[in-house]
Design a protein around this motif. Sequence first.
Motif, PDB file in Angstrom:
ATOM      1  N   GLN A  31       0.820  -1.210   0.000  1.00  0.00           N
ATOM      2  CA  GLN A  31       0.000   0.000   0.000  1.00  0.00           C
ATOM      3  C   GLN A  31       0.857   1.265   0.000  1.00  0.00           C
ATOM      4  O   GLN A  31       2.046   1.228   0.299  1.00  0.00           O
ATOM      5  N   MET A  52      -6.046   6.322   8.768  1.00  0.00           N
ATOM      6  CA  MET A  52      -5.974   5.172   9.685  1.00  0.00           C
ATOM      7  C   MET A  52      -5.978   5.664  11.127  1.00  0.00           C
ATOM      8  O   MET A  52      -6.668   5.138  11.976  1.00  0.00           O
ATOM      9  N   TYR A  61     -10.650   5.202  19.416  1.00  0.00           N
ATOM     10  CA  TYR A  61     -10.582   3.890  18.756  1.00  0.00           C
ATOM     11  C   TYR A  61      -9.796   2.889  19.615  1.00  0.00           C
ATOM     12  O   TYR A  61     -10.249   1.770  19.877  1.00  0.00           O
ATOM     13  N   GLY A  83      -3.134  -6.884  12.396  1.00  0.00           N
ATOM     14  CA  GLY A  83      -3.084  -5.533  11.813  1.00  0.00           C
ATOM     15  C   GLY A  83      -2.428  -4.617  12.835  1.00  0.00           C
ATOM     16  O   GLY A  83      -1.391  -4.953  13.410  1.00  0.00           O
ATOM     17  N   ASP A  86       0.124   0.732  13.581  1.00  0.00           N
ATOM     18  CA  ASP A  86       0.457   2.007  14.234  1.00  0.00           C
ATOM     19  C   ASP A  86       0.829   1.817  15.702  1.00  0.00           C
ATOM     20  O   ASP A  86       1.427   2.690  16.316  1.00  0.00           O
ATOM     21  N   VAL A 105       0.377  -9.430  14.571  1.00  0.00           N
ATOM     22  CA  VAL A 105       0.623  -9.899  13.199  1.00  0.00           C
ATOM     23  C   VAL A 105       0.232  -8.795  12.228  1.00  0.00           C
ATOM     24  O   VAL A 105      -0.955  -8.540  12.007  1.00  0.00           O
ATOM     25  N   GLU A 106       1.216  -8.152  11.677  1.00  0.00           N
ATOM     26  CA  GLU A 106       0.989  -7.025  10.756  1.00  0.00           C
ATOM     27  C   GLU A 106       1.585  -7.428   9.410  1.00  0.00           C
ATOM     28  O   GLU A 106       2.743  -7.827   9.334  1.00  0.00           O
ATOM     29  N   ILE A 107       0.796  -7.274   8.353  1.00  0.00           N
ATOM     30  CA  ILE A 107       1.271  -7.724   7.035  1.00  0.00           C
ATOM     31  C   ILE A 107       2.393  -6.826   6.501  1.00  0.00           C
ATOM     32  O   ILE A 107       3.252  -7.266   5.742  1.00  0.00           O
ATOM     33  N   ASP A 137       0.685 -12.253   6.832  1.00  0.00           N
ATOM     34  CA  ASP A 137      -0.756 -12.105   6.637  1.00  0.00           C
ATOM     35  C   ASP A 137      -1.510 -12.754   7.817  1.00  0.00           C
ATOM     36  O   ASP A 137      -1.318 -13.950   8.092  1.00  0.00           O
ATOM     37  N   GLY A 138      -2.358 -11.973   8.481  1.00  0.00           N
ATOM     38  CA  GLY A 138      -3.118 -12.491   9.623  1.00  0.00           C
ATOM     39  C   GLY A 138      -4.012 -13.663   9.246  1.00  0.00           C
ATOM     40  O   GLY A 138      -4.243 -14.575  10.036  1.00  0.00           O
ATOM     41  N   ASP A 155      -7.558  -5.396  14.208  1.00  0.00           N
ATOM     42  CA  ASP A 155      -7.443  -3.932  14.028  1.00  0.00           C
ATOM     43  C   ASP A 155      -6.926  -3.721  12.612  1.00  0.00           C
ATOM     44  O   ASP A 155      -5.751  -3.442  12.384  1.00  0.00           O
ATOM     45  N   SER A 156      -7.822  -3.918  11.665  1.00  0.00           N
ATOM     46  CA  SER A 156      -7.388  -4.024  10.268  1.00  0.00           C
ATOM     47  C   SER A 156      -7.820  -2.819   9.445  1.00  0.00           C
ATOM     48  O   SER A 156      -8.593  -1.983   9.907  1.00  0.00           O
ATOM     49  N   THR A 157      -7.331  -2.793   8.222  1.00  0.00           N
ATOM     50  CA  THR A 157      -7.854  -1.858   7.234  1.00  0.00           C
ATOM     51  C   THR A 157      -9.233  -2.371   6.798  1.00  0.00           C
ATOM     52  O   THR A 157      -9.716  -3.383   7.279  1.00  0.00           O
ATOM     53  N   PRO A 162      -5.267  -5.552   1.199  1.00  0.00           N
ATOM     54  CA  PRO A 162      -4.706  -6.593   2.074  1.00  0.00           C
ATOM     55  C   PRO A 162      -5.652  -7.014   3.197  1.00  0.00           C
ATOM     56  O   PRO A 162      -5.566  -8.125   3.712  1.00  0.00           O
ATOM     57  N   GLY A 163      -6.605  -6.142   3.579  1.00  0.00           N
ATOM     58  CA  GLY A 163      -7.513  -6.441   4.692  1.00  0.00           C
ATOM     59  C   GLY A 163      -8.681  -7.336   4.318  1.00  0.00           C
ATOM     60  O   GLY A 163      -9.409  -7.815   5.190  1.00  0.00           O
ATOM     61  N   TYR A 225     -13.359   9.210  10.895  1.00  0.00           N
ATOM     62  CA  TYR A 225     -13.784   8.057  10.102  1.00  0.00           C
ATOM     63  C   TYR A 225     -15.113   8.376   9.409  1.00  0.00           C
ATOM     64  O   TYR A 225     -15.901   9.175   9.931  1.00  0.00           O
TER      65      TYR A 225
HETATM   66  N1  SAM Z   1      -7.463   1.998  13.015  1.00  0.00           N
HETATM   67  C1  SAM Z   1      -7.442   1.662  11.666  1.00  0.00           C
HETATM   68  C2  SAM Z   1      -8.719   1.741  10.907  1.00  0.00           C
HETATM   69  O1  SAM Z   1      -9.744   1.210  11.317  1.00  0.00           O
HETATM   70  O2  SAM Z   1      -8.685   2.367   9.856  1.00  0.00           O
HETATM   71  C3  SAM Z   1      -6.632   0.445  11.377  1.00  0.00           C
HETATM   72  C4  SAM Z   1      -5.215   0.835  11.557  1.00  0.00           C
HETATM   73  S1  SAM Z   1      -3.963  -0.303  11.353  1.00  0.00           S
HETATM   74  C5  SAM Z   1      -2.776   0.791  10.635  1.00  0.00           C
HETATM   75  C6  SAM Z   1      -4.460  -1.385  10.051  1.00  0.00           C
HETATM   76  C7  SAM Z   1      -3.325  -2.301   9.627  1.00  0.00           C
HETATM   77  O3  SAM Z   1      -3.843  -3.536   9.173  1.00  0.00           O
HETATM   78  C8  SAM Z   1      -2.467  -1.762   8.491  1.00  0.00           C
HETATM   79  O4  SAM Z   1      -1.208  -1.404   8.970  1.00  0.00           O
HETATM   80  C9  SAM Z   1      -2.392  -2.916   7.484  1.00  0.00           C
HETATM   81  O5  SAM Z   1      -1.121  -3.095   6.914  1.00  0.00           O
HETATM   82  C10 SAM Z   1      -2.820  -4.081   8.359  1.00  0.00           C
HETATM   83  N2  SAM Z   1      -3.356  -5.224   7.598  1.00  0.00           N
HETATM   84  C11 SAM Z   1      -4.201  -5.173   6.531  1.00  0.00           C
HETATM   85  N3  SAM Z   1      -4.444  -6.415   6.090  1.00  0.00           N
HETATM   86  C12 SAM Z   1      -3.753  -7.274   6.894  1.00  0.00           C
HETATM   87  C13 SAM Z   1      -3.620  -8.682   6.925  1.00  0.00           C
HETATM   88  N4  SAM Z   1      -4.224  -9.456   6.025  1.00  0.00           N
HETATM   89  N5  SAM Z   1      -2.839  -9.226   7.897  1.00  0.00           N
HETATM   90  C14 SAM Z   1      -2.223  -8.439   8.814  1.00  0.00           C
HETATM   91  N6  SAM Z   1      -2.305  -7.090   8.806  1.00  0.00           N
HETATM   92  C15 SAM Z   1      -3.062  -6.522   7.869  1.00  0.00           C
END
Ligand code: SAM
Length: 282
Positions: A31, A52, A61, A83, A86, A105-107, A137-138, A155-157, A162-163, A225
């Motif tokens: 991304q 985010m 949040y 995810g 941050d 676990v953060e991708i 990948d979670g 706590d994902s996108t 990727p989310g 948001y």
């Molecule tokens: N608070 C935020 C929101 O609701 O918009 C989420 C913030 S956090 C930065 C989201 C994280 O999820 C991102 O850093 C992203 O890289 C991660 N992410 C997305 N898909 C993922 C996956 N399949 N496995 C692990 N992490 C993932």
Amino acid sequence: MNLWFTENHSPNVLFSIKVLEHLYTGKSEFQKIDVLQTAEFGRVLTLDGLVMVTEKDEFIYHDMITHVAMATNPGIKKVLVIGAGDGGTVRELTKYETIEHIDMVEIDEMVVDVCKEFIPQTASKLDDPRVHLHFEDGLKFVRSHENEYDLIIVDSTDPFGPGEGLFTREFYGNCYKALNEDGILVNQHESPFYEEDALGMQRAHKRITGFFPVCKVYQVHIPTYPSGHWLFGFASKKYDPINDLNADAWNQLGLKTKYYNTDIHVGSFALPNYVKEQLKDV
Ligand code: SAM
């Protein structure tokens, strides 16, 4: 020069924040990552042009994604966070001395690196010795874990890019398996307000309901948001977030939180009629 960051909150609605400085821009394998210094919200992390985290409202949040489950079961010792690059969710979890182990676990490792450099407000506790970072990948990570965690926080996108996999039946089923017999799953549940988000929210809720005997939704207001009206999902094999809340025990911990308290814990599960309606038939 007048610089503004603008995000589409629905096909018909734009949301803009005045930018003072563009601090970082980069592109990872997954991304586009940007950090903006804004006039109203402090530093803001965006991924693929979507907000985010902002320094000004992230407390809402992160308090609500962690403390609701922690106050419902004070015995939580092992947590999986998916995810959350941050670091804000982990920061809140590390306030509990009773938590022994956190797998995060953060991708995208680059998100973590950028947040450590530019947003220490959220990333400050990622070096806590109880925190174990896994850059993968979670969706894949949960496949190989069984009866292991007391709490999983997603706590994902959003449910695309990727989310996407983190909103699937396969993922929720594997979360169920990865949790022990009294485990809790909390996930960011999208917004009920604009049509497209609401459909995603209903779909996610329906899928989780297929696995967990306790499956509820609670709400928060997050100014940056889409629509400001945001939901979290609370699913559990055993605990009910209202009946099992031990408010006295949580208050005796003396934790400092800017948004969460045990009154708002209870109140956040009282949903407006239009959200009840959306959840009725799923
Ligand atoms: N608070 C935020 C929101 O609701 O918009 C989420 C913030 S956090 C930065 C989201 C994280 O999820 C991102 O850093 C992203 O890289 C991660 N992410 C997305 N898909 C993922 C996956 N399949 N496995 C692990 N992490 C993932």
